[in-house]
Motif scaffolding. Structure first.
Motif, PDB file in Angstrom:
ATOM      1  N   ALA A  17     -13.689  27.994  44.851  1.00  0.00           N
ATOM      2  CA  ALA A  17     -15.055  27.487  45.023  1.00  0.00           C
ATOM      3  C   ALA A  17     -15.410  27.657  46.497  1.00  0.00           C
ATOM      4  N   PHE A  18     -16.504  28.361  46.771  1.00  0.00           N
ATOM      5  CA  PHE A  18     -16.929  28.575  48.159  1.00  0.00           C
ATOM      6  C   PHE A  18     -17.844  27.433  48.583  1.00  0.00           C
ATOM      7  N   CYS A  19     -17.446  26.756  49.663  1.00  0.00           N
ATOM      8  CA  CYS A  19     -18.163  25.567  50.107  1.00  0.00           C
ATOM      9  C   CYS A  19     -18.782  25.818  51.479  1.00  0.00           C
ATOM     10  N   LYS A  20     -20.072  25.562  51.592  1.00  0.00           N
ATOM     11  CA  LYS A  20     -20.746  25.665  52.904  1.00  0.00           C
ATOM     12  C   LYS A  20     -20.667  24.289  53.570  1.00  0.00           C
ATOM     13  N   VAL A  21     -20.098  24.242  54.774  1.00  0.00           N
ATOM     14  CA  VAL A  21     -20.022  22.970  55.514  1.00  0.00           C
ATOM     15  C   VAL A  21     -21.383  22.724  56.152  1.00  0.00           C
ATOM     16  N   CYS A  22     -22.028  21.619  55.770  1.00  0.00           N
ATOM     17  CA  CYS A  22     -23.389  21.331  56.250  1.00  0.00           C
ATOM     18  C   CYS A  22     -23.391  20.458  57.496  1.00  0.00           C
ATOM     19  N   SER A  23     -22.408  19.560  57.595  1.00  0.00           N
ATOM     20  CA  SER A  23     -22.377  18.690  58.781  1.00  0.00           C
ATOM     21  C   SER A  23     -20.944  18.276  59.080  1.00  0.00           C
TER      22      SER A  23
ATOM     23  N   MET B  89     -28.249  16.588  59.151  1.00  0.00           N
ATOM     24  CA  MET B  89     -28.211  17.330  60.418  1.00  0.00           C
ATOM     25  C   MET B  89     -26.792  17.846  60.673  1.00  0.00           C
ATOM     26  N   PRO B  90     -26.641  19.076  61.172  1.00  0.00           N
ATOM     27  CA  PRO B  90     -25.296  19.634  61.370  1.00  0.00           C
ATOM     28  C   PRO B  90     -24.451  18.841  62.378  1.00  0.00           C
ATOM     29  N   GLU B  91     -25.115  18.170  63.339  1.00  0.00           N
ATOM     30  CA  GLU B  91     -24.353  17.463  64.394  1.00  0.00           C
ATOM     31  C   GLU B  91     -23.792  16.120  63.925  1.00  0.00           C
TER      32      GLU B  91
ATOM     33  N   PRO C  91     -30.525  22.183  59.867  1.00  0.00           N
ATOM     34  CA  PRO C  91     -30.509  21.008  58.986  1.00  0.00           C
ATOM     35  C   PRO C  91     -30.637  21.445  57.527  1.00  0.00           C
ATOM     36  N   VAL C  92     -29.997  20.706  56.633  1.00  0.00           N
ATOM     37  CA  VAL C  92     -30.038  21.057  55.206  1.00  0.00           C
ATOM     38  C   VAL C  92     -30.708  19.918  54.448  1.00  0.00           C
ATOM     39  N   GLN C  93     -31.608  20.288  53.537  1.00  0.00           N
ATOM     40  CA  GLN C  93     -32.349  19.280  52.771  1.00  0.00           C
ATOM     41  C   GLN C  93     -31.533  18.824  51.565  1.00  0.00           C
ATOM     42  N   ALA C  94     -31.234  17.526  51.523  1.00  0.00           N
ATOM     43  CA  ALA C  94     -30.626  16.943  50.314  1.00  0.00           C
ATOM     44  C   ALA C  94     -31.713  16.137  49.614  1.00  0.00           C
ATOM     45  N   GLU C  95     -31.484  15.765  48.360  1.00  0.00           N
ATOM     46  CA  GLU C  95     -32.495  14.972  47.637  1.00  0.00           C
ATOM     47  C   GLU C  95     -32.731  13.648  48.348  1.00  0.00           C
ATOM     48  N   GLU C  96     -31.659  13.065  48.896  1.00  0.00           N
ATOM     49  CA  GLU C  96     -31.776  11.736  49.499  1.00  0.00           C
ATOM     50  C   GLU C  96     -32.346  11.773  50.914  1.00  0.00           C
TER      51      GLU C  96
END
Length: 523
Positions: free
Chosen positions: A310-316, A284-286, A275-280
């Protein structure tokens, strides 16, 4: 289907001090992924005179890499994304940011030198984010420290509990191999850069072990393994995933020894996308909807095309080519017709990517580090801090006819995260802050060659830049008045105090109790 795809992703960074043999380890991991045809060009100077990824003359002249390489390959049922970070400490900030895009880390340590300063700093970032860490002790085919002393040093210097999962039998010319505690198999060493050493299943309590390595070494190995079981806790995957316990492997990456044990264990225990923490909220990856953030921008990879990636990490969720996505900062919709994935230097256009993957998006100046892409939701991902620089210089225009080009170049390079820009409130001059001297040379070279603008540097003696804030506006105002000469603004308009010595900073912290001094830009 989606959950299966996400569960087979493993995204990790390899970090090390420049001399720890990280390049060899990366090459051998790619060998197991069936990608050796380009692995030589990743960072090694042995196959080509310079690495293909080193596209600036300054890199070719010095034989170092100043940027992170992204590589992906399949291994068994897993899809592996490796981010190979620059080892040179002058480019530590690129490495820090890379660590925000990975789910786990492999730290490479030189068996003779032990833990070095750069590794210590990077471990602090892993600790800050509770990133799971595996340690690979390299170069055991050369004279190395006693393995127990190494384990003590790792615990003390990296402030983490350790548990060996393989154990070396001697080192240097006497190096016989490693015993794989995790699989309970013996691996005998044959110096070879291409052949993967065979494993021998041995019951260590029988004479079979003596026949393979001789009675004195067999006795020594048995007593050391007994000691390990007595001193170190049982390996617990949950403690590793929480970032509290680091499994340790021993081997020789150059000779392709101990690497497969590391990789086999890694794919089994390493986390799938987290899981990645966003400000809001926490993402969750699923989740079915796509979200991702830009953690790195590389300008002008191909000088003929002036292209930016631009390198983008896919979070979900799932990223699909040619689908409209919201660029949150600009609040506008964008489509990407040629998103790419990288296998070292070989780019391939991809039609889809899942949580955990890293994709390259063509960028014509629309992205900044930290930008978010979503399917419509307003999200801001945290964790892409700028760290307090350690070296400072005034940047001056050396050719007044090229002011526009210089300003554009500075803006783009700062967007890329090469360094940080502050504007002194006292005299209005621009100050560039970096982690190391080499960054100034890279900036000057790139301004001249990519933007046709010349700059010159003027020395500036400062100790640290720190971001300040306070709940007491009167005290903040009083501080800014008293320190007027040393106040600056960063690119986002925040107040930055430029302390000229450690003593001055300490006194300021004592005199102004209600002001918070921050050493990263994320607070």
């Amino acid at each position: 289907m989606a959950n299966q795809e996400i569960a087979r992703r493993r995204t990790f960074a390899i970090i090390a001090h420049p001399d720890a043999g990280k390049t060899s380890l990366t090459e051998k991991l790619l060998l197991f992924g069936g990608q050796i045809q380009v692995a030589g060009a990743v960072k090694s100077n042995k196959i080509k005179k310079t690495a293909t990824s080193d596209w600036m003359d300054i890199e070719k002249q010095r034989g170092i890499s100043v940027t992170t390489s992204v590589m992906e390959f399949d291994y068994h049922d897993y899809k592996i994304n490796i981010l190979d970070t620059p080892g040179h400490q002058d480019f530590a900030e690129d490495t820090y940011r890379t660590l925000t895009a990975v789910d786990s880390v492999i730290i490479v340590v030189d068996g003779a030198k032990g833990v070095e300063s750069q590794t210590r700093k990077l471990m602090e970032v892993c600790r800050m984010r509770n990133t799971p860490v595996i340690i690979f002790v390299n170069k055991m085919d050369r004279e190395a420290k006693d393995p127990f002393d190494l384990l003590d040093e790792l615990e003390e210097e990296l402030v983490i509990n350790v548990r060996p999962l393989t154990w070396p039998i001697e080192s240097g010319p006497r190096f016989k191999g490693v015993y794989n505690i995790y699989e309970q198999k013996l691996n005998l060493f044959q110096p070879s850069k291409q052949v993967v050493t065979e494993k021998v299943e041995v019951d260590i309590h029988t004479e079979d072990l003596d026949n393979h390595i001789g009675t004195p070494l067999a006795e020594k190995l048995r007593s050391e393994l007994e000691l390990i079981e007595g001193v170190y806790p049982e390996f617990n995957v949950d403690d590793y995933l929480k970032g509290e316990l680091a499994p340790v492997f021993f081997g020789s990456a150059l000779n392709n020894f101990g690497v497969q044990e590391l990789l086999d264990c890694f794919v089994e225990i390493a986390p799938s996308p987290r899981p990645v923490q966003a400000e809001e909220r926490i993402v969750m990856p699923e989740e079915p909807k796509f979200t991702g953030f830009v953690f790195k921008i590389t300008a002008n990879i191909d000088p003929n095309h002036r292209s930016c990636v631009a390198f983008c990490k896919v979070c979900s969720g799932k990223f699909t080519r040619n689908t409209p996505y919201l660029h949150v900062r600009h609040n506008k919709t964008m489509r990407f017709s040629s998103p790419t994935q990288f296998m070292a230097q070989r780019k391939t256009t991809v039609d889809e990517a899942w949580a955990g993957d890293i994709i390259g998006l063509p960028d014509n100046g629309t992205f900044k580090i930290g930008d978010t892409l979503t399917e419509g939701e307003i999200l801001h991902f945290k964790g892409l801090p700028s760290f307090s620089p350690e070296m400072f210089k005034y940047i001056e225009n050396a050719d007044p006819m090229k002011t526009k080009q210089l300003n554009k170049g500075i803006d783009q390079l700062m967007d890329e995260g090469v360094a940080q820009l502050f504007v002194n409130q006292f005299n209005g001059r621009k100050i560039i802050g970096t982690v190391g001297q080499l960054q100034f040379e890279v900036i000057q070279y790139r301004l001249e060659n990519e933007y046709n603008a010349k700059c010159r540097w003027e020395p500036l003696s400062l100790y640290k830049a720190c971001w300040i804030e306070s709940d007491d506006p009167a005290e903040l105002e009083a501080f800014k008045k008293r320190k007027y000469q040393y106040m600056a603004k960063d690119r986002d308009g925040r107040d930055v105090f430029l302390a000229d010595s450690g003593y001055v900073l300490q006194m300021a912290q004592m005199d102004f109790k209600h002001i918070k001094f921050h050493f990263t830009s994320e607070f």
